[in-house]
Motif scaffolding. Structure first.
Motif: not given
Length: 249
Positions: A1-11, A211-220, A242-249
């Motif tokens: 699972m990848d964790i990212g950030l929305t930044v709007g339209d500002d470079l 979210v944790e209980s329903e998507l605990g194995d989320f891989d998107g 990340a903690e909720r979804l069992g991922a590392s960050f």
């Protein structure tokens, strides 16, 4: 699972955001950043090795009453998707909006528009993910969006905060149980019913236990859509998700 950030339209905001995130989701199209006009070198420098996702224009409705306008919308989205693909974007977020979200017959028009845009994304090598915005006037309701996404074989961008604004935590649970298998991308933030939106995770009323209980194995992919540039708050929100979804960050 990848964790990212929305930044709007500002470079500049993109360049200043924490490089610890796996990707950034950049707003493209009207009224500012047109992909064909983006300085590739500047974009590459701003990404600093992170992957790119894009968010298609916010103000356009996906489906209107006028066939010629609908054709023009698809053509414009196709151009944006082709340009985004050339920039290396992996996914593109599309708001699920309609000129008449309550007319059952008109949903066929919305379904056709969604299918056409998703197909344009596939042609461009970009995965179109349709986002729930049913808390807004023109946004398709969660139940409708889920059915249309399944009917058109379109992946979903599930915005947790938007779902809460539409129908509280019950709506989050109901949608995840019915359509969680179609979710490819998450927008995570927190909200309060009084109208504050896009707060740091843990600062509002969203029950992330659901979210944790329903998507605990989320891989998107998971994009934080927290309206702050404070890196401490952004990183803390990412760690909580990340903690909720069992991922590392």
């Amino acid at each position: 699972m990848d964790i990212g950030l929305t930044v709007g339209d500002d470079l500049d905001r993109l360049a200043a955001s924490p490089t610890r995130f796996d990707f950034c989701e950049l707003g493209v199209g009207e009224p500012t950043l047109v992909p064909g006009e983006i300085d590739r070198g500047r974009l590459t420098d701003a990404l600093a090795g992170r992957d790119l996702l894009v968010h298609l224009p916010y103000s356009q409705r996906l489906a209107t009453y006028v066939p010629e306008v609908n054709d023009a919308i698809v053509d414009y989205q196709r151009r944006l998707l082709e340009a985004a693909g050339e920039l290396g974007a992996e996914k593109a977020v599309l708001h699920a909006t309609s000129a008449d979200r309550d007319d059952v017959d008109f949903r066929e028009v919305a379904a056709d528009q969604l299918r056409r845009v998703a197909d344009a994304g596939r042609d461009a090598g970009v995965e179109v993910v349709v986002e729930n915005v049913g808390h807004q006037h023109a946004g398709l309701q969660l139940s409708v969006l889920g059915d249309l996404a399944r009917e058109t074989d379109t992946p979903i961008c599930f915005d947790v905060g938007h779902a809460y604004m539409e129908g509280d935590n019950k709506a989050i649970k109901r949608f995840l149980r019915s359509h969680g298998d179609r979710i490819s991308h998450l927008h995570c933030h927190d909200v309060r019913r009084r109208g504050d939106t896009h707060l740091p995770v843990g600062a509002g009323e969203v029950d992330y236990d659901l979210v944790e209980s329903e998507l605990g194995d989320f891989d998107g992919t998971v994009a934080l859509e927290v309206f702050t540039d404070d890196p401490t708050l952004l990183l803390d929100s990412a760690e909580r998700v990340a903690e909720r979804l069992g991922a590392s960050f």
